[in-house]
Design an enzyme around this catalytic site. Structure first.
Site, mmCIF file in Angstrom:
data_model
loop_
_atom_site.group_PDB
_atom_site.id
_atom_site.type_symbol
_atom_site.label_atom_id
_atom_site.label_comp_id
_atom_site.label_asym_id
_atom_site.label_seq_id
_atom_site.Cartn_x
_atom_site.Cartn_y
_atom_site.Cartn_z
ATOM 1 N N ARG A 1 0.830 -1.210 0.000
ATOM 2 C CA ARG A 1 0.000 0.000 0.000
ATOM 3 C C ARG A 1 0.865 1.261 0.000
ATOM 4 N NH1 ARG A 1 -3.980 -0.539 3.947
ATOM 5 N NH2 ARG A 1 -4.699 1.456 3.189
ATOM 6 N N GLN B 1 -9.946 10.122 6.797
ATOM 7 C CA GLN B 1 -9.710 8.751 7.272
ATOM 8 C C GLN B 1 -8.622 8.106 6.412
ATOM 9 O OE1 GLN B 1 -13.694 6.605 8.066
ATOM 10 N NE2 GLN B 1 -14.261 8.353 6.812
ATOM 11 N N ASP C 1 -3.218 7.779 2.710
ATOM 12 C CA ASP C 1 -2.367 7.815 1.520
ATOM 13 C C ASP C 1 -1.569 9.105 1.341
ATOM 14 O OD1 ASP C 1 -4.334 9.670 0.579
ATOM 15 O OD2 ASP C 1 -5.495 8.038 -0.319
ATOM 16 N N HIS D 1 -6.645 8.253 10.828
ATOM 17 C CA HIS D 1 -6.255 6.837 10.888
ATOM 18 C C HIS D 1 -4.771 6.643 10.616
ATOM 19 C CE1 HIS D 1 -10.723 5.500 10.157
ATOM 20 N NE2 HIS D 1 -10.486 5.860 11.406
ATOM 21 N N CYS E 1 8.103 3.095 16.261
ATOM 22 C CA CYS E 1 8.831 2.029 16.942
ATOM 23 C C CYS E 1 7.925 1.421 18.020
ATOM 24 C CB CYS E 1 10.107 2.581 17.565
ATOM 25 S SG CYS E 1 11.020 1.315 18.494
ATOM 26 N N GLY F 1 -17.004 10.483 0.170
ATOM 27 C CA GLY F 1 -16.247 9.276 -0.168
ATOM 28 C C GLY F 1 -16.052 8.288 0.957
ATOM 29 N N THR F 2 -17.043 8.149 1.834
ATOM 30 C CA THR F 2 -16.904 7.177 2.927
ATOM 31 C C THR F 2 -18.201 6.405 3.114
ATOM 32 O OG1 THR F 2 -16.444 6.888 5.296
ATOM 33 C CG2 THR F 2 -17.324 9.023 4.651
ATOM 34 N N SER F 3 -18.067 5.118 3.462
ATOM 35 C CA SER F 3 -19.240 4.242 3.564
ATOM 36 C C SER F 3 -20.009 4.456 4.861
ATOM 37 C CB SER F 3 -18.815 2.776 3.442
ATOM 38 O OG SER F 3 -17.806 2.485 4.391
HETATM 39 C C1 BJW Z 1 -16.717 7.122 -3.933
HETATM 40 C C2 BJW Z 1 -15.935 7.005 -5.053
HETATM 41 C C3 BJW Z 1 -15.739 8.175 -5.755
HETATM 42 C C4 BJW Z 1 -16.038 5.078 -4.244
HETATM 43 N N1 BJW Z 1 -16.271 9.311 -5.327
HETATM 44 N N2 BJW Z 1 -17.252 8.253 -3.529
HETATM 45 C C5 BJW Z 1 -19.045 1.831 17.673
HETATM 46 C C6 BJW Z 1 -19.932 0.913 17.118
HETATM 47 C C7 BJW Z 1 -19.460 -0.254 16.515
HETATM 48 C C8 BJW Z 1 -18.109 -0.544 16.445
HETATM 49 C C9 BJW Z 1 -17.227 0.348 16.980
HETATM 50 C C10 BJW Z 1 -17.695 1.518 17.584
HETATM 51 N N3 BJW Z 1 -16.626 2.209 18.020
HETATM 52 C C11 BJW Z 1 -15.500 1.526 17.682
HETATM 53 C C12 BJW Z 1 -15.847 0.394 17.066
HETATM 54 C C13 BJW Z 1 -14.921 -0.646 16.539
HETATM 55 C C14 BJW Z 1 -14.312 -0.282 15.197
HETATM 56 C C15 BJW Z 1 -15.405 -0.143 14.164
HETATM 57 O O1 BJW Z 1 -15.806 0.934 13.774
HETATM 58 N N4 BJW Z 1 -15.892 -1.241 13.638
HETATM 59 C C16 BJW Z 1 -16.925 -1.182 12.605
HETATM 60 C C17 BJW Z 1 -16.391 -1.794 11.321
HETATM 61 C C18 BJW Z 1 -18.160 -1.840 13.119
HETATM 62 N N5 BJW Z 1 -13.538 0.968 15.299
HETATM 63 C C19 BJW Z 1 -12.308 0.993 15.777
HETATM 64 O O2 BJW Z 1 -11.771 -0.024 16.173
HETATM 65 C C20 BJW Z 1 -11.619 2.330 15.834
HETATM 66 N N6 BJW Z 1 -11.078 2.522 17.111
HETATM 67 C C21 BJW Z 1 -11.798 2.967 18.161
HETATM 68 O O3 BJW Z 1 -12.927 3.356 18.043
HETATM 69 O O4 BJW Z 1 -11.121 2.952 19.357
HETATM 70 C C22 BJW Z 1 -11.857 2.976 20.555
HETATM 71 C C23 BJW Z 1 -12.550 1.622 20.690
HETATM 72 C C24 BJW Z 1 -11.868 0.474 20.409
HETATM 73 C C25 BJW Z 1 -12.524 -0.780 20.512
HETATM 74 C C26 BJW Z 1 -13.870 -0.831 20.873
HETATM 75 C C27 BJW Z 1 -14.541 0.371 21.142
HETATM 76 C C28 BJW Z 1 -13.878 1.606 21.061
HETATM 77 C C29 BJW Z 1 -10.451 2.357 14.876
HETATM 78 C C30 BJW Z 1 -10.866 2.298 13.462
HETATM 79 C C31 BJW Z 1 -9.642 2.222 12.578
HETATM 80 C C32 BJW Z 1 -10.026 2.020 11.128
HETATM 81 N N7 BJW Z 1 -8.912 1.622 10.399
HETATM 82 C C33 BJW Z 1 -9.052 1.324 8.994
HETATM 83 C C34 BJW Z 1 -7.896 0.410 8.500
HETATM 84 C C35 BJW Z 1 -6.557 0.907 8.801
HETATM 85 C C36 BJW Z 1 -6.055 1.814 7.728
HETATM 86 C C37 BJW Z 1 -5.490 1.078 6.546
HETATM 87 O O5 BJW Z 1 -5.031 -0.036 6.629
HETATM 88 O O6 BJW Z 1 -5.531 1.705 5.513
HETATM 89 O O7 BJW Z 1 -9.182 2.550 8.252
HETATM 90 S S1 BJW Z 1 -10.502 0.419 8.557
HETATM 91 C C38 BJW Z 1 -10.721 1.147 7.012
HETATM 92 O O8 BJW Z 1 -12.059 1.682 7.033
HETATM 93 C C39 BJW Z 1 -9.731 2.339 6.942
HETATM 94 C C40 BJW Z 1 -10.674 3.461 6.534
HETATM 95 O O9 BJW Z 1 -10.146 4.705 6.929
HETATM 96 C C41 BJW Z 1 -11.979 3.091 7.203
HETATM 97 C C42 BJW Z 1 -13.174 3.746 6.589
HETATM 98 O O10 BJW Z 1 -13.383 3.287 5.303
HETATM 99 P P1 BJW Z 1 -13.935 4.292 4.206
HETATM 100 O O11 BJW Z 1 -12.988 5.388 4.008
HETATM 101 O O12 BJW Z 1 -15.321 4.653 4.529
HETATM 102 O O13 BJW Z 1 -13.853 3.370 2.881
HETATM 103 P P2 BJW Z 1 -14.929 2.332 2.298
HETATM 104 O O14 BJW Z 1 -14.231 1.467 1.330
HETATM 105 O O15 BJW Z 1 -15.671 1.662 3.381
HETATM 106 O O16 BJW Z 1 -15.993 3.250 1.544
HETATM 107 C C43 BJW Z 1 -15.644 4.014 0.413
HETATM 108 C C44 BJW Z 1 -16.883 4.806 -0.022
HETATM 109 O O17 BJW Z 1 -16.517 5.636 -1.090
HETATM 110 C C45 BJW Z 1 -18.035 3.917 -0.509
HETATM 111 O O18 BJW Z 1 -19.260 4.372 0.075
HETATM 112 C C46 BJW Z 1 -18.066 4.155 -2.016
HETATM 113 O O19 BJW Z 1 -19.372 4.130 -2.563
HETATM 114 C C47 BJW Z 1 -17.492 5.534 -2.112
HETATM 115 N N8 BJW Z 1 -16.789 5.823 -3.351
HETATM 116 N N9 BJW Z 1 -15.548 5.660 -5.161
HETATM 117 C C48 BJW Z 1 -17.050 9.290 -4.179
HETATM 118 N N10 BJW Z 1 -14.999 8.148 -6.891
#
Ligand code: BJW
Length: 250
Positions: A64, A99, A102, A117, A125, A186-188
């Site tokens: 990545r 979020q 990149d 993120h 480290c 751009g987020t789900s």
């Molecule tokens: C377009 C397009 C175009 C396409 N134009 N649009 C409360 C409730 C339930 C669960 C939890 C909660 N609080 C915390 C949690 C647990 C967890 C969580 O949320 N889980 C859910 C999945 C249920 N969250 C965490 O663990 C977070 N930590 C936290 O809250 O700490 C305290 C805590 C911990 C434990 C328990 C409770 C509290 C941390 C979250 C870290 C997320 N990390 C990631 C991966 C690491 C980064 C990496 O490797 O790159 O970050 S997950 C991944 O998803 C990445 C993204 O930033 C994140 C969001 O995704 P995003 O950006 O929305 O992408 P997509 O693919 O989902 O959507 C893209 C969208 O774009 C789509 O809608 C398309 O249609 C659209 N699109 N092309 C416009 N051209």
């Protein structure tokens, strides 16, 4: 034209997700063609996964990192950076929460922002916790850190189950509390705490607008939902500017 930001004296917070970088050639996470189709989240994006198999996790993040370094910001990133300039010179205020990991918003010129993120272009480290910019595409990994504690490096990314970096959520909430308009693009809308920010803003009476390719999970929260590709839509609907002034670098 019904601009999303109609005047340069408004205070605006923008939050972006992976869809903003899709038109730069960076894979989103969910949906068709998303990264999670080929990788199991729990094997590559959690502290447990890193503890179990740091080599596999680094392989994923080096792939990545290489991809992020080879891609360029697109018109959506440039439109958001131009909005910041417009508001700054017009008496308004601007804050960007991304979020995305990149680095493309920074390369497009956004300044007042937080990468909630983390970043593919930084490492940390595991022993002394030093964070530093790191564009190395390691051949031997996990890489070791040259510190007295002799730790290994990890990607400076917020994984599932980890809290955001200290101060980030407080800073985001402070900016949201004082803005008038919250734009989400751009987020789900499924990953928290990011997914909860629109509800938070709405509960405080802010105007909330969404631009996305398809309805996000929390679409009902928005006052206005604009469907389409961010790179095609934003340069033309985000704010009034002379055609062509914010759709490319310079
Ligand atoms: C377009 C397009 C175009 C396409 N134009 N649009 C409360 C409730 C339930 C669960 C939890 C909660 N609080 C915390 C949690 C647990 C967890 C969580 O949320 N889980 C859910 C999945 C249920 N969250 C965490 O663990 C977070 N930590 C936290 O809250 O700490 C305290 C805590 C911990 C434990 C328990 C409770 C509290 C941390 C979250 C870290 C997320 N990390 C990631 C991966 C690491 C980064 C990496 O490797 O790159 O970050 S997950 C991944 O998803 C990445 C993204 O930033 C994140 C969001 O995704 P995003 O950006 O929305 O992408 P997509 O693919 O989902 O959507 C893209 C969208 O774009 C789509 O809608 C398309 O249609 C659209 N699109 N092309 C416009 N051209």
């Amino acid at each position: 034209m019904d601009w999303i930001v109609d005047r340069p004296d408004r205070s605006v917070v923008v939050m972006t997700g992976a869809g903003i970088s899709a038109e730069s050639g960076i894979q989103t996470f969910r949906g068709a063609g998303g990264l999670w189709r080929n990788y199991r989240i729990e094997e590559v994006a959690s502290p447990v996964a890193f503890g179990r198999d740091p080599k596999l996790v680094w392989e994923f993040y080096l792939m990545r990192r290489k991809q992020a370094l080879s891609c360029e910001p697109n018109p959506a990133h440039f439109a958001i950076a131009a909005l910041e300039d417009w508001l700054e010179s017009g008496g308004g205020s601007f804050f960007l929460v991304t979020q995305n990991v990149d680095g493309l918003h920074l390369r497009a010129g956004s300044r007042n922002m937080v990468e909630m993120h983390g970043s593919l272009l930084f490492s940390r480290c595991t022993a002394c916790h030093q964070v530093f910019r790191d564009e190395t595409v390691y051949e031997d990994y996990p890489p070791h850190h040259d510190c007295p504690a002799g730790g290994i490096l990890r990607p400076h990314i917020v994984w599932f189950g980890e809290s955001l970096f200290p101060g980030d959520l407080e800073r985001i909430e402070t900016e949201l509390n004082r803005c008038e308009l919250f734009i989400v693009a751009g987020t789900s809308g499924v990953v928290y705490p990011a997914a909860g920010l629109a509800a938070h803003a709405r509960a405080m009476g802010k105007e909330v607008v969404c631009v996305n390719l398809e309805p996000p999970a929390n679409v009902d929260l928005f006052d206005r939902y604009v469907e389409g590709k961010a790179g095609e839509m934003l340069p033309h609907i985000l704010f009034p500017a002379e055609e062509g002034t914010h759709d490319s670098e310079g």
